[in-house]
Motif scaffolding. Structure first.
Motif, short mmCIF file in Angstrom:
data_model
loop_
_atom_site.label_atom_id
_atom_site.label_comp_id
_atom_site.label_asym_id
_atom_site.label_seq_id
_atom_site.Cartn_x
_atom_site.Cartn_y
_atom_site.Cartn_z
N GLY A 1 3.26 -6.09 2.78
CA GLY A 1 4.45 -5.72 3.03
C GLY A 1 4.57 -4.04 2.67
O GLY A 1 3.61 -3.37 2.69
N THR A 2 6.00 -3.84 2.45
CA THR A 2 6.13 -2.25 2.44
C THR A 2 5.67 -1.79 0.77
O THR A 2 5.87 -0.80 0.53
CB THR A 2 7.50 -1.63 2.57
N ASP A 3 5.52 -2.83 0.00
CA ASP A 3 4.89 -2.46 -1.09
C ASP A 3 3.36 -2.04 -1.26
O ASP A 3 2.71 -1.77 -2.56
CB ASP A 3 5.21 -3.72 -2.20
N CYS A 4 2.92 -1.77 -0.06
CA CYS A 4 1.42 -1.49 0.04
C CYS A 4 0.62 -2.37 -0.58
O CYS A 4 -0.76 -2.07 -0.88
CB CYS A 4 1.12 -0.03 -0.43
N SER A 5 0.73 -3.51 -0.58
CA SER A 5 0.07 -4.84 -1.06
C SER A 5 -0.19 -6.01 -0.22
O SER A 5 0.49 -6.21 0.65
CB SER A 5 0.56 -5.30 -2.53
N VAL A 6 -1.50 -6.48 -0.33
CA VAL A 6 -1.88 -7.58 0.46
C VAL A 6 -2.21 -8.94 -0.35
O VAL A 6 -2.61 -8.47 -1.48
CB VAL A 6 -3.12 -7.34 1.35
N ASN B 1 -3.74 -3.85 -3.80
CA ASN B 1 -3.06 -2.76 -3.62
C ASN B 1 -3.81 -1.58 -3.00
O ASN B 1 -4.80 -1.22 -3.34
CB ASN B 1 -2.53 -1.98 -5.01
N ILE B 2 -3.16 -1.29 -1.68
CA ILE B 2 -4.11 -0.43 -0.60
C ILE B 2 -3.57 1.05 -1.31
O ILE B 2 -2.51 1.49 -1.19
CB ILE B 2 -3.63 -0.85 0.65
N THR B 3 -4.45 1.97 -1.50
CA THR B 3 -4.18 3.13 -1.80
C THR B 3 -4.27 4.22 -0.64
O THR B 3 -4.81 3.93 0.24
CB THR B 3 -5.43 3.61 -2.74
N SER C 1 -14.43 -1.94 4.42
CA SER C 1 -14.31 -0.78 5.09
C SER C 1 -12.94 -0.22 5.35
O SER C 1 -11.90 -1.22 5.23
CB SER C 1 -15.28 -0.81 6.23
N ARG C 2 -12.76 0.86 5.88
CA ARG C 2 -11.60 1.42 6.15
C ARG C 2 -11.70 2.39 7.48
O ARG C 2 -12.47 3.24 7.51
CB ARG C 2 -10.89 2.44 4.99
N ASP D 1 -5.03 6.81 2.05
CA ASP D 1 -6.48 7.34 2.66
C ASP D 1 -6.26 8.91 2.69
O ASP D 1 -5.41 9.31 3.36
CB ASP D 1 -6.80 6.62 3.81
N ASP D 2 -7.03 9.81 1.98
CA ASP D 2 -6.82 11.20 2.21
C ASP D 2 -8.21 11.71 2.82
O ASP D 2 -8.25 13.03 2.78
CB ASP D 2 -6.80 11.50 0.65
N THR D 3 -9.06 11.11 3.58
CA THR D 3 -9.82 11.43 4.28
C THR D 3 -9.59 11.03 5.81
O THR D 3 -8.76 10.40 6.00
CB THR D 3 -11.33 10.95 3.73
N GLY D 4 -10.52 11.65 6.58
CA GLY D 4 -10.76 11.49 8.08
C GLY D 4 -9.59 12.61 8.95
O GLY D 4 -8.98 13.33 8.27
N ALA D 5 -10.17 12.67 10.10
CA ALA D 5 -9.48 13.80 10.81
C ALA D 5 -7.91 13.64 11.21
O ALA D 5 -7.32 14.73 11.20
CB ALA D 5 -10.32 13.95 12.26
N ASN D 6 -7.51 12.51 11.16
CA ASN D 6 -6.21 12.16 11.51
C ASN D 6 -5.38 11.88 10.09
O ASN D 6 -4.26 11.03 10.18
CB ASN D 6 -5.91 10.90 12.60
N GLN D 7 -5.86 12.08 9.15
CA GLN D 7 -4.94 11.77 7.82
C GLN D 7 -3.43 12.18 7.91
O GLN D 7 -3.23 13.38 8.50
CB GLN D 7 -5.80 12.59 6.76
N ILE D 8 -2.78 11.31 7.50
CA ILE D 8 -1.21 11.55 7.45
C ILE D 8 -0.59 11.27 6.31
O ILE D 8 -1.15 10.54 5.27
CB ILE D 8 -0.30 10.80 8.84
N CYS D 9 0.63 11.59 5.96
CA CYS D 9 1.10 11.30 4.46
C CYS D 9 1.99 10.25 4.42
O CYS D 9 2.52 10.08 3.41
CB CYS D 9 2.22 12.68 4.45
N ASN D 10 1.99 9.25 5.35
CA ASN D 10 2.62 8.18 5.44
C ASN D 10 1.92 7.12 4.29
O ASN D 10 0.76 7.07 4.12
CB ASN D 10 2.73 7.22 6.66
N PRO D 11 2.66 6.49 3.70
CA PRO D 11 1.99 5.53 2.43
C PRO D 11 1.72 4.34 3.33
O PRO D 11 1.87 3.95 4.43
CB PRO D 11 3.31 5.25 1.41
N PRO D 12 0.31 3.73 2.73
CA PRO D 12 -0.26 2.62 3.54
C PRO D 12 0.46 1.18 3.41
O PRO D 12 -0.30 0.30 3.20
CB PRO D 12 -1.61 2.58 2.79
N MET D 13 1.83 1.21 3.99
CA MET D 13 2.50 -0.18 3.80
C MET D 13 1.66 -0.66 4.80
O MET D 13 1.08 -0.27 5.85
CB MET D 13 3.82 0.20 4.41
N ILE D 14 1.85 -1.98 4.65
CA ILE D 14 1.12 -3.26 5.41
C ILE D 14 2.00 -3.25 6.85
O ILE D 14 3.21 -4.04 6.52
CB ILE D 14 1.08 -4.45 4.77
N HIS D 15 1.74 -2.96 8.04
CA HIS D 15 2.36 -3.44 9.28
C HIS D 15 2.10 -4.45 9.92
O HIS D 15 3.01 -5.26 10.64
CB HIS D 15 2.43 -2.13 10.18
#
Length: 348
Positions: A184-189, A205-207, A257-258, A209-223
């Protein structure tokens, strides 16, 4: 995707019938996945035969349809005259907090105005449903109250996530046996043993990701969540545009992996496609993002397993050729095979 000489190529066609946004899709696991169920803001759900691009059943509801699911049965049913398929029971979750069941064995006309059963009271719903999911003998719903509610024809079980702060439970997915994953929106599985619903077997708890070419500022909520065909891998579509891949070892999550450098916005939907094959394949993964793109990933033998089919055994050389130079320079244990511009924001 269509089959040519046993390899998959890309073709595009539209299923026309809905008058407003399509909120959800579900493919039948039977019949080479030729049945597709859709739910829309136009207060209808439609059952399609994707081979003919035609609606074979339309269900009219009093509220927009937010989530749909199949439960496969072994009997056969006749739809639209000569259309014969294995029977299914269809479940719809609506915006007015109702859940309806439609048994295709009792579908006497191509337009249904009443459900076979109204399951709303069984689930004791007070919050909006985000996803409905089915196993052979269970139905689960993830709701805005941060819970997963499971009905197994005998009683209701309510699984509560982290109660320290309010959040939305956006996704739930059955694994084989008595296990289920939710997020859910608490970024947890969460990993659950359905027989012991008082607390999860494990929580990760999913932290961000600050790496990668398309890194964005959105929190890693579970969609979105999707188990691989074997049940060995769990993929999570995240709000930061990445896809998390994990497995379960001794009832605990283990991150493998991510998947990065693909989507530039949240990942709304995931699928491990089998393209009509009876052989399970944990290696190919499809993701759809709110950036309007669909990507196909190769998890490779390291993650997907040595017995899984290679992309070259499934996909045409034309699909793989244009990315071959990039694949030869890969530094990750996975490959981004190719992307399909969808030009619209997918919902689920």
């Amino acid at each position: 995707l269509s089959s040519s000489l046993s390899l998959m190529t890309i073709s595009s066609f539209s299923l026309k019938g809905h008058k407003s946004s399509v909120n959800c899709l579900e493919c039948s696991k039977n019949n080479d996945s030729s049945l597709l169920l859709s739910g829309s803001d136009d207060k209808t759900a439609r059952l399609w035969d994707v081979r003919t691009s035609k609606t074979v059943l339309c269900m009219q509801t009093a509220s927009p349809v937010l989530s749909v699911a199949f439960r496969e049965l072994s009997a056969k049913v006749e739809l639209a005259g000569s259309f014969s398929k294995k029977a299914s029971v269809l479940f719809l979750a609506m915006e007015d907090n109702t859940i309806h069941e439609y048994d295709l064995r009792q579908a006497g006309t191509p337009i249904l105005t009443q459900p076979t059963n109204d399951l709303t009271e069984l689930f004791e719903l007070t919050e909006e449903v985000n996803q409905i999911s089915c196993s052979k003998d269970r139905i689960s719903v993830a709701d805005d109250g941060g819970t997963v509610r499971i009905w197994d024809d005998t009683k209701l079980r309510v699984l509560h996530g982290d109660r320290s702060a309010p959040f939305l439970m956006t996704s739930c997915s059955f694994r084989s046996g008595d296990q289920l994953a939710s997020g859910g929106t608490d970024c947890s599985v969460y990993l659950w043993d359905i027989g012991r619903p008082h607390k999860p077997l494990d929580t990760i708890n999913i932290t961000r990701d600050d790496t990668g070419a398309n890194q964005i500022c959105n929190p890693p909520m579970i969609h979105s969540l999707s188990w691989s065909p074997s049940g060995r891998l769990l993929a999570s579509g995240l709000g930061d545009g990445t896809v998390g891949i994990m497995t379960v070892v001794k009832k605990k999550f283990l991150q493998l992996s991510r998947l990065r450098n693909g989507h530039s916005d949240s990942v709304a939907s995931l699928c491990f496609p089998n393209f009509g094959s009876s052989k399970s394949n944990d290696r190919l993964l499809a993701s759809a993002g709110t950036d309007g793109l669909i990507f196909f990933w190769d998890l490779n033998a390291t993650i997907g397993g040595k017995t899984s089919r290679k992309p070259s055994e499934v996909l045409s050389p034309e699909l793989l050729k244009k990315n071959q130079d990039d694949l030869d320079l890969r530094t990750e244990p996975y490959d981004l095979l190719f992307g399909i511009p969808h030009h619209a924001k997918p919902n689920w």
